[in-house]
Design an enzyme around this catalytic site. Structure first.
Site, mmCIF file in Angstrom:
data_model
loop_
_atom_site.group_PDB
_atom_site.id
_atom_site.type_symbol
_atom_site.label_atom_id
_atom_site.label_comp_id
_atom_site.label_asym_id
_atom_site.label_seq_id
_atom_site.Cartn_x
_atom_site.Cartn_y
_atom_site.Cartn_z
ATOM 1 N N ASN A 83 38.878 42.636 32.421
ATOM 2 C CA ASN A 83 37.521 42.991 33.237
ATOM 3 C C ASN A 83 37.522 44.581 33.779
ATOM 4 O OD1 ASN A 83 38.053 40.211 34.566
ATOM 5 N ND2 ASN A 83 36.373 40.755 33.255
ATOM 6 N N ILE A 91 36.282 48.387 37.272
ATOM 7 C CA ILE A 91 36.583 47.063 37.187
ATOM 8 C C ILE A 91 35.252 46.684 36.925
ATOM 9 C CG2 ILE A 91 37.407 46.295 39.021
ATOM 10 C CD1 ILE A 91 39.174 48.179 39.689
ATOM 11 N N CYS A 92 35.461 45.948 37.565
ATOM 12 C CA CYS A 92 34.100 44.435 36.418
ATOM 13 C C CYS A 92 34.134 43.608 37.059
ATOM 14 C CB CYS A 92 33.709 44.099 35.197
ATOM 15 S SG CYS A 92 32.133 43.308 35.386
ATOM 16 N N LEU A 93 33.682 43.696 38.765
ATOM 17 C CA LEU A 93 34.437 43.058 40.278
ATOM 18 C C LEU A 93 33.003 42.669 40.362
ATOM 19 C CD1 LEU A 93 36.481 40.555 41.478
ATOM 20 C CD2 LEU A 93 36.664 42.511 42.647
#
Length: 157
Positions: A83, A91-93
């Site tokens: 991620n 950041i994939c969050l």
């Protein structure tokens, strides 16, 4: 002083207190004494994970409408994670995008990133190579790759 600056100064004051319940954050504060809108954080790899032994630097850009809008947080340190974009550190969050709430703080967002390191989500990857290793149940290959990147790029403890 505007409301964003007041909020950030309040958060900074709280962070200056020692918090033994969160040893994974070794530093969080403004990157420069003259700019409250850009912060840096150091996140320690948790023991028992392939990130153990490394410390990772994060760059935090605070928007002018904080806390109504989420900060932009990215890794400065190259990190191998499904991620996290390997080149840009993006950041994939969800909490950094659609699930942000003004109740979140910069510190709680950094703690969520620490949790993400230990709990990758291979179905929403920014690093397809790392995600594919997990999707194929190649945990050994994934952890070996992460340890290699950690030993090559992370700040040594």
């Amino acid at each position: 002083m505007d409301s964003v600056s007041r909020r950030l100064l309040k958060e900074l004051k709280e962070y200056s207190k020692v918090d033994p319940s969160h040893p994974e954050i070794t530093y969080i504060g403004p990157a420069d004494d003259d700019n409250l809108m850009e912060w840096t954080a150091h996140l320690k790899g948790l023991s028992g994970t392939p990130y153990e032994g490394g410390t990772f630097e994060l760059f935090i850009k605070v928007p002018s409408h904080y806390p109504m809008q989420p900060p932009t947080i990215s890794f400065v340190t190259t990190v191998c994670h499904p991620n996290v974009h390997i080149k840009t550190g993006e950041i994939c969050l969800d909490i950094l995008k659609t699930d942000w709430s003004p109740a979140w703080t910069l510190k709680s967002a950094v703690l969520a990133i620490s949790l993400l390191l230990s709990n990758p989500e291979p179905n929403s990857p920014l690093n397809c190579d790392a995600a594919n290793l997990l999707k194929c149940d190649d945990t050994l290959g994934y952890e070996s790759l992460v340890r290699m990147y950690t030993s090559l790029h992370a700040i040594k403890e």
